[in-house]
Every structure is written in C-alpha cells, then in structure tokens.
Scaffold this motif. Structure first.
Motif, PDB file in Angstrom:
ATOM      1  N   THR A 198       0.724  -1.128  -0.248  1.00 57.45           N
ATOM      2  CA  THR A 198      -0.193   0.567  -0.411  1.00 57.45           C
ATOM      3  C   THR A 198       1.008   1.166  -0.131  1.00 57.45           C
ATOM      4  OG1 THR A 198      -1.979  -1.177   1.174  1.00 57.45           O
ATOM      5  CG2 THR A 198      -1.712   1.033   1.226  1.00 57.45           C
ATOM      6  N   LYS A 199       1.406   1.366   0.756  1.00 54.42           N
ATOM      7  CA  LYS A 199       2.900   2.407   0.856  1.00 54.42           C
ATOM      8  C   LYS A 199       3.300   2.515  -0.072  1.00 54.42           C
ATOM      9  CE  LYS A 199       4.194   2.507   5.553  1.00 54.42           C
ATOM     10  NZ  LYS A 199       4.768   2.417   7.310  1.00 54.42           N
ATOM     11  N   LYS A 200       3.574   1.777  -0.936  1.00 54.38           N
ATOM     12  CA  LYS A 200       4.265   2.044  -2.122  1.00 54.38           C
ATOM     13  C   LYS A 200       3.801   2.028  -3.149  1.00 54.38           C
ATOM     14  CE  LYS A 200       7.818  -2.447  -1.348  1.00 54.38           C
ATOM     15  NZ  LYS A 200       8.714  -1.536  -1.187  1.00 54.38           N
ATOM     16  N   VAL A 201       2.203   2.057  -2.874  1.00 53.76           N
ATOM     17  CA  VAL A 201       1.250   1.999  -4.586  1.00 53.76           C
ATOM     18  C   VAL A 201       1.177   3.268  -4.195  1.00 53.76           C
ATOM     19  CG1 VAL A 201      -1.172   1.942  -4.887  1.00 53.76           C
ATOM     20  CG2 VAL A 201       0.236  -0.552  -5.396  1.00 53.76           C
ATOM     21  N   ASP A 202       0.384   4.268  -3.055  1.00 54.69           N
ATOM     22  CA  ASP A 202       0.691   5.395  -2.191  1.00 54.69           C
ATOM     23  C   ASP A 202       1.988   6.829  -2.766  1.00 54.69           C
ATOM     24  OD1 ASP A 202      -1.548   4.850  -1.321  1.00 54.69           O
ATOM     25  OD2 ASP A 202      -0.909   4.887   0.779  1.00 54.69           O
ATOM     26  N   GLU A 203       3.335   5.995  -2.978  1.00 56.23           N
ATOM     27  CA  GLU A 203       4.109   6.937  -3.449  1.00 56.23           C
ATOM     28  C   GLU A 203       3.480   6.977  -4.814  1.00 56.23           C
ATOM     29  OE1 GLU A 203       7.968   6.444  -1.986  1.00 56.23           O
ATOM     30  OE2 GLU A 203       7.265   5.331  -0.882  1.00 56.23           O
ATOM     31  N   ILE A 258      11.182   4.945  -6.643  1.00 55.32           N
ATOM     32  CA  ILE A 258      10.815   3.965  -5.251  1.00 55.32           C
ATOM     33  C   ILE A 258      11.123   2.920  -5.454  1.00 55.32           C
ATOM     34  CG2 ILE A 258       7.876   3.065  -4.526  1.00 55.32           C
ATOM     35  CD1 ILE A 258       7.084   5.393  -6.169  1.00 55.32           C
ATOM     36  N   ASP A 259      11.370   2.160  -4.165  1.00 58.82           N
ATOM     37  CA  ASP A 259      12.066   0.803  -3.851  1.00 58.82           C
ATOM     38  C   ASP A 259      11.009  -0.336  -3.565  1.00 58.82           C
ATOM     39  OD1 ASP A 259      13.431  -1.527  -2.639  1.00 58.82           O
ATOM     40  OD2 ASP A 259      13.710  -0.573  -0.765  1.00 58.82           O
ATOM     41  N   THR A 285       1.642  -4.973  -8.583  1.00 59.40           N
ATOM     42  CA  THR A 285       1.591  -2.850  -8.381  1.00 59.40           C
ATOM     43  C   THR A 285       0.724  -2.030  -9.223  1.00 59.40           C
ATOM     44  OG1 THR A 285       3.990  -3.387  -7.419  1.00 59.40           O
ATOM     45  CG2 THR A 285       2.878  -0.795  -8.287  1.00 59.40           C
ATOM     46  N   LEU A 286       1.346  -2.269 -10.351  1.00 60.79           N
ATOM     47  CA  LEU A 286      -0.165  -1.619 -11.692  1.00 60.79           C
ATOM     48  C   LEU A 286      -1.447  -2.060 -11.336  1.00 60.79           C
ATOM     49  CD1 LEU A 286       2.070  -2.040 -14.750  1.00 60.79           C
ATOM     50  CD2 LEU A 286       1.802   0.333 -13.527  1.00 60.79           C
ATOM     51  N   ASN A 287      -1.853  -3.733 -10.567  1.00 55.75           N
ATOM     52  CA  ASN A 287      -2.891  -4.386 -10.500  1.00 55.75           C
ATOM     53  C   ASN A 287      -3.776  -2.924  -9.508  1.00 55.75           C
ATOM     54  OD1 ASN A 287      -5.509  -5.524 -11.416  1.00 55.75           O
ATOM     55  ND2 ASN A 287      -4.840  -6.445  -9.301  1.00 55.75           N
ATOM     56  N   GLN A 288      -3.102  -2.458  -8.863  1.00 55.72           N
ATOM     57  CA  GLN A 288      -3.123  -2.271  -7.194  1.00 55.72           C
ATOM     58  C   GLN A 288      -3.186  -0.732  -7.419  1.00 55.72           C
ATOM     59  OE1 GLN A 288      -2.319  -3.300  -3.356  1.00 55.72           O
ATOM     60  NE2 GLN A 288      -0.989  -5.269  -3.879  1.00 55.72           N
ATOM     61  N   LEU A 289      -2.395  -0.407  -8.253  1.00 56.76           N
ATOM     62  CA  LEU A 289      -2.445   1.454  -8.718  1.00 56.76           C
ATOM     63  C   LEU A 289      -3.668   1.866  -9.240  1.00 56.76           C
ATOM     64  CD1 LEU A 289      -1.141   4.232  -8.165  1.00 56.76           C
ATOM     65  CD2 LEU A 289       0.134   3.363 -10.385  1.00 56.76           C
ATOM     66  N   LYS A 290      -4.159   1.161 -10.333  1.00 55.73           N
ATOM     67  CA  LYS A 290      -5.450   0.579 -11.440  1.00 55.73           C
ATOM     68  C   LYS A 290      -6.861   1.221 -10.164  1.00 55.73           C
ATOM     69  CE  LYS A 290      -8.034  -0.784 -14.570  1.00 55.73           C
ATOM     70  NZ  LYS A 290      -9.540  -0.476 -14.272  1.00 55.73           N
ATOM     71  N   LYS A 307       0.760   9.393  -5.432  1.00 60.78           N
ATOM     72  CA  LYS A 307       1.479  11.353  -5.465  1.00 60.78           C
ATOM     73  C   LYS A 307       2.412  11.565  -6.868  1.00 60.78           C
ATOM     74  CE  LYS A 307       2.234  15.167  -3.191  1.00 60.78           C
ATOM     75  NZ  LYS A 307       3.595  15.598  -3.714  1.00 60.78           N
ATOM     76  N   MET A 308       3.020  10.364  -7.421  1.00 57.09           N
ATOM     77  CA  MET A 308       3.202  11.493  -8.809  1.00 57.09           C
ATOM     78  C   MET A 308       2.511  10.986  -9.833  1.00 57.09           C
ATOM     79  SD  MET A 308       7.043   8.389  -9.451  1.00 57.09           S
ATOM     80  CE  MET A 308       7.879   9.204 -10.465  1.00 57.09           C
ATOM     81  N   VAL A 309       1.463   9.813  -9.869  1.00 56.21           N
ATOM     82  CA  VAL A 309       0.274  10.703 -10.986  1.00 56.21           C
ATOM     83  C   VAL A 309      -0.394  11.947 -10.808  1.00 56.21           C
ATOM     84  CG1 VAL A 309      -1.749   9.606 -11.636  1.00 56.21           C
ATOM     85  CG2 VAL A 309       0.133   7.964 -11.195  1.00 56.21           C
ATOM     86  N   ASP A 310      -0.495  12.267  -9.704  1.00 54.80           N
ATOM     87  CA  ASP A 310      -1.516  13.349  -8.943  1.00 54.80           C
ATOM     88  C   ASP A 310      -0.306  14.051  -9.209  1.00 54.80           C
ATOM     89  OD1 ASP A 310      -3.422  11.861  -7.522  1.00 54.80           O
ATOM     90  OD2 ASP A 310      -2.849  12.334  -5.397  1.00 54.80           O
ATOM     91  N   ASP A 311       0.398  14.631  -9.563  1.00 55.20           N
ATOM     92  CA  ASP A 311       1.670  15.530  -9.909  1.00 55.20           C
ATOM     93  C   ASP A 311       1.799  15.825 -10.964  1.00 55.20           C
ATOM     94  OD1 ASP A 311       2.306  16.027  -7.321  1.00 55.20           O
ATOM     95  OD2 ASP A 311       4.008  15.008  -6.968  1.00 55.20           O
ATOM     96  N   GLY A 312       1.383  15.037 -11.692  1.00 54.35           N
ATOM     97  CA  GLY A 312       1.697  14.202 -13.339  1.00 54.35           C
ATOM     98  C   GLY A 312       2.719  14.615 -14.427  1.00 54.35           C
ATOM     99  N   LYS A 313       3.393  13.726 -13.158  1.00 55.42           N
ATOM    100  CA  LYS A 313       5.107  13.002 -13.994  1.00 55.42           C
ATOM    101  C   LYS A 313       4.277  11.941 -15.043  1.00 55.42           C
ATOM    102  CE  LYS A 313       6.673  15.201 -10.953  1.00 55.42           C
ATOM    103  NZ  LYS A 313       7.593  15.982 -11.172  1.00 55.42           N
ATOM    104  N   TYR A 314       5.071  11.928 -16.021  1.00 52.34           N
ATOM    105  CA  TYR A 314       5.584  11.101 -17.033  1.00 52.34           C
ATOM    106  C   TYR A 314       6.251   9.848 -16.469  1.00 52.34           C
ATOM    107  CZ  TYR A 314       2.117  12.768 -20.478  1.00 52.34           C
ATOM    108  OH  TYR A 314       0.647  13.163 -20.685  1.00 52.34           O
ATOM    109  N   PHE A 315       6.777   8.029 -16.245  1.00 58.37           N
ATOM    110  CA  PHE A 315       8.056   7.648 -15.899  1.00 58.37           C
ATOM    111  C   PHE A 315       7.296   6.322 -16.530  1.00 58.37           C
ATOM    112  CE2 PHE A 315       4.345   8.027 -12.586  1.00 58.37           C
ATOM    113  CZ  PHE A 315       3.613   6.518 -12.285  1.00 58.37           C
TER     114      PHE A 315
END
Length: 534
Positions: A21-26, A217-218, A50-55, A29-37
């Motif tokens: 959860t903590k990694k997904v939250d980090e 992110i580790d 991770t992507l599945n939980q992020l979605k 935050k990058m998505v909220d900031d409009g980052k491409y990565f």
C-alpha cells in the motif's frame, strides 16, 4: 484459504503477499503531480501486481486506460499505420471488456480508424482522437502500458513516445489537455530501447522520453513486510513458526526480490510436507528456508534461464563476477558499461557503494554452482572429496575438521611448495576456489552454502554451510600474521554468537615457508575453534 503465488498477478483476496500500500501511495503521488515515468524493474519483480493495485486506487478519481503491449502482435510494429490500428483495437477492448469510460464519439472514431485502409492511416490520426477525448473528458485520464519490452527494436514505438512527449510539453506550454500521467512498465528502460533501435550516434543522445521523471521507489520487499505476511499465514495455519526469525532469514537470502520471497514461502508451504519434513511446524524453520533456497537454485525457470544466458554471452563480465566471488576482488561500478547495464537491468547485479555486487544470496549460490562446475580444478578436487565422503559424514553431521585436514593433505602433494610464484598464486587466487570446489560434492544433495557478503574480500571469506538442519561457519582467509589471525578469531566468535553456535572453523592460506600445516583445536571462553593452516 489463501495461497502463495509465483505466477502472474498476486491478488490480496486470494494470495498471501506483502502489503504494498505504501509503495502504491507513493506512485499515486507521482500521478497526482502529473508525472510521466517508467517503472523499469527485473522480471518477476512485482511490476504487474503493483500496477494492478495502483489501477484500483486511481479508478476512484481518474479514468485509467491500462494496456498491455503483449496483446499486440509483433507485426503491428511494422509501421505507424499497423501500430495505430492495433492501439485502437486494444483501447476498444478496454472499453468493451473492462468497462473503461470512453465517450461514444471517441469509440466511433477509433472504430473508423481501425477500419480504414492502412495506407491512409498515420499515428497522428490516433493522437488526434486522443486529444479530442482528453479535451472533453470531465475526469483526467491516466495511461498505463505494461510489458513495453514487447516494443524492443521497433522504431514505431519511439515515434509513439515522441507523440506522448509532444503532448506533455504542449500541456505545460500551451495549456492543451493531455494524459494526466503516463506510466510505462517493463524490464528494459526506454533509454536502452532507444540505444538498440537507433544506429546513428546523434539519435542515441536524443531520447523521446527525456521528459520522464525519475522512478526511485524501492519495490523490494522489506523484512517488516515479509513478517506481516507471515503473521497472516500463521493466523490461518497455526504452525508455531517465529515470523520475525523466518522473515529475517528470507530477506537475508533474497534481499527482498519479490519472486524469490514468494517462491521460498510457496515451496515450504506446498512441497516440503511430508517429503522433507513431517509437519509445517518443522518446515517453517531456518532449516526449511535454507532447504527452499537450495531447491530454488536447482530449478529450471525463466528467471535463471534469462540471467545465466546473458552471463554466458558476456565473457568479460563473467570473469569479473568470478573474481568477485572467488578471490574477493572489487570491481568498479561502471554506469556506461553495456554488459553491466544489462545485468543491472535484469536485477542480477547492483551498484553497492560504486562497486559491483550480486543482487542476493540465491543468485550468488547459483553463480557459485556455475563457476564451481566449470572450474579447472573440478575433476582434481571432486575425485578426492567423493572418495572420502563417507568419512566426512557421520550420523548426518559434517566432520569439518576432517574435511579441512584432508583438503590440506591433498594440497601438499599437488602444489610445488618450492616454487614461490606458484605458492603465491595458490594463496591469492586459487585456494578459496579449490576449497569450495572440494566442499561442494561433499554437501551436494543434502546441504548448501552461502557466503557472508560483507566478509568477502581479498583477505577473508566467511562460508555458512547449511547441512541437515545444522549450520557450520568456516572462515577462509589469507594469513597476515598472528595479530590479524586473532582478529579473525574474534570475527568468527561474533558469527557463532549470532547463529547461536558453540563451534567454528578457520582455514588459513599461509605463504610463510616455516608454517606448520594441519588442524588444531583452540578453546576461547565457551567456544571451540578448529584452525587449519594450508
């Protein structure tokens, strides 16, 4: 009842897994900031999970278009038209089968693009459809593309990245609405794709993905996270294990590599009772973890196949890895070295304070087996070790002093002790490799060994043997006088305390002509040390 999973995506409701959860939250935050990565991590490192939980998290506030390039045929990368139509199809699939909210006029435009004659389709047609959709959309749209490695060696993918880059820049300079965030995931980072596709030197420097934010992110699994997962398992199974102890052992072997963590747990849970242990209570022990690690390094799997295949095709780096493991050499981290880049990308080596290190003990153990198997000393050492193996094992326990004695005797006869250069070469380059080659067939089939990484240098190497549920600590070192020897004794005593053992072993390679070879007992406090001199 949940299970441990090592195939495809881990699902919290079905599988025991470390809470990310903590990694997904980090990442959120990058998505909220409009980052491409780019999330560039090795195979089976938890990217798709991770992507599945992020979605799931992003779906509450964004329209998430999550695509997988593995669903696109290789032929689709032949040119921009083929690719654009393939993209239109997988976006339409997301609309039809995954209930992604896409406006009807956008759906109609994508269908029309897919049905068009290919010689009339250009990639900017696809992006023009995207722009109209994104401009009208009441919710911001996040684009996630998994398995971007499928685009390897395709110029079309670089053109696709260039279009994304133009949209990103136009958002900030012209206020034109585009994707809120774009996330590319795969083993290969975009810079590596670029360098393989472009042939001219100028193109190598001009990445279409230079707008991407660093992803630091580790994603390895922490000891605390592993312990929490084991706590959940223990609440269901009541094995009596000590989750903190087992978590520390698993982390020590894997360095948090997600596949290896889950695979150790899966083997213990599903494959050890009754074949190796009479109950799960006996299996969930440090010995069970050691046995699971041993099982993993003997497996044929795609993870090891890809890594070992790379190493076999990189003779220079392979020799450097041999030096690191066998002689304790320090090899500099070279960020621009293509071979090192490849193995870092595949998660096999890491940058450890600007030196090259193998990423975890299980990878090291696999490499030791590989190097010992191809050692030029293999036939010479294995024959004698196997001839005396029955003497070395009594009642399921190793007689380490006898192993050291026999090894010392063997070396007396096969080395020219009157040749100073030959003796020096043995001491500094060959001794440890010969002992490991001698030890391997003795413990094979029942035990295994690992090296304490922090002790491996040109002066010393600490071996931890796991055999039949017991641990044996042997320090191999080059003799540098009595004072250094006393320091070595203290270090071995520290390891004995850490592992709760009362007996330890030291094997010194001594270049002194007046040395007295053999093995002797030394009592220090309540500890017993067997010290051998070669």
């Amino acid at each position: 009842m949940k299970s441990f999973n090592t195939a495809a995506v881990c699902v919290p409701s079905k599988h025991y897994m470390v809470d990310i959860t903590k990694k997904v939250d980090e990442i959120r935050k990058m998505v909220d900031d409009g980052k491409y990565f780019t999330i560039s991590r090795p195979r089976q490192y938890g990217k798709t999970t991770t992507l599945n939980q992020l979605k799931r998290v992003l779906d509450k506030d964004y329209t998430v278009l999550s695509l997988d390039f593995q669903s696109i045929d290789n032929d689709a990368f032949a040119n921009g038209a083929f690719f654009s139509q393939a993209m239109a199809r997988i976006v339409l699939d997301a609309y039809e089968f995954e209930n992604v909210l896409i406006p009807e006029d956008t759906v109609d435009a994508l269908k029309e693009l897919n049905a068009s004659e290919q010689d009339k389709v250009k990639m900017d047609d696809l992006f023009r459809i995207f722009k109209r959709w994104l401009t009208k959309s009441e919710t911001s749209v996040v684009l996630i593309i998994d398995e971007v490695d499928s685009a390897t060696n395709n110029q079309v993918f670089l053109d696709f990245l260039s279009q994304l880059r133009d949209g990103y820049i136009s958002r900030d300079t012209k206020g034109i609405k585009t994707f809120q965030s774009v996330i590319l995931a795969g083993v290969t980072d975009v810079k590596h794709l670029k360098s393989k596709i472009r042939e001219d030197s100028n193109s190598k420097e001009n990445s279409p993905w230079n707008i991407a934010a660093d992803f630091t992110i580790d994603m390895s699994l922490s000891e605390e996270g592993i312990r929490a997962m084991l706590d959940e398992y223990e609440a269901d199974h009541h094995t009596g294990m000590k989750p903190d102890v087992i978590a520390r052992e698993i982390r020590d072997y894997t360095n948090g590599y997600p596949f290896l963590v889950s695979r150790i747990c899966q083997i213990i849970d599903e494959h050890f009772v009754p074949e190796k242990f009479s109950s799960l209570s006996e299996a969930w022990t440090p010995d069970g973890v050691a046995q699971a690690a041993k099982a993993i390094i003997s497996e044929d799997n795609t993870l090891f196949d890809s890594i070992m295949g790379k190493i076999r095709n990189m003779p220079g780096l392979r020799d450097e890895l041999r030096q690191i493991l066998m002689t304790g050499e320090t090899i500099a981290h070279r960020p621009d070295d293509d071979d090192q880049k490849q193995l870092r990308m595949y998660g096999f080596i890491i940058n450890d304070h600007n030196t090259v290190a193998v990423a975890n003990k299980i990878f090291e153990m696999r490499l030791y087996n590989y190097f010992i198997g191809e050692s030029r000393f293999s036939e010479e050492m294995r024959g004698d070790a196997l001839d005396h193996k029955p003497e070395f094992i009594k009642n399921g326990e190793l007689n380490v002093p006898l192993i050291m004695e026999r090894f010392i005797e063997t070396q007396k006869y096969i080395r020219n002790l009157n040749d100073e250069q030959a003796e020096k070469k043995f001491i500094e380059e060959e001794g440890r490799e010969k002992f490991l080659t001698y030890l391997s067939p003795i413990i094979n089939g029942v035990g295994t060994f690992s090296i304490e990484e922090q002790t491996r240098n040109r002066k010393r190497m600490d071996i931890v043997i796991h055999y039949n549920g017991k641990r044996y600590i042997i320090e191999l070192k080059i003799w540098h006088g009595e004072r250094y020897n006393e320091e070595g004794e203290k270090q071995v005593l520290g390891y004995l305390d850490y592992f709760g053992l009362s007996t330890g072993y030291m094997l010194s390679f001594n270049f002194n002509k007046n040395k007295k070879t053999g093995v002797e007992e030394i009592h220090i406090g309540d500890k017993l040390l067997f010290e051998g001199i070669v």
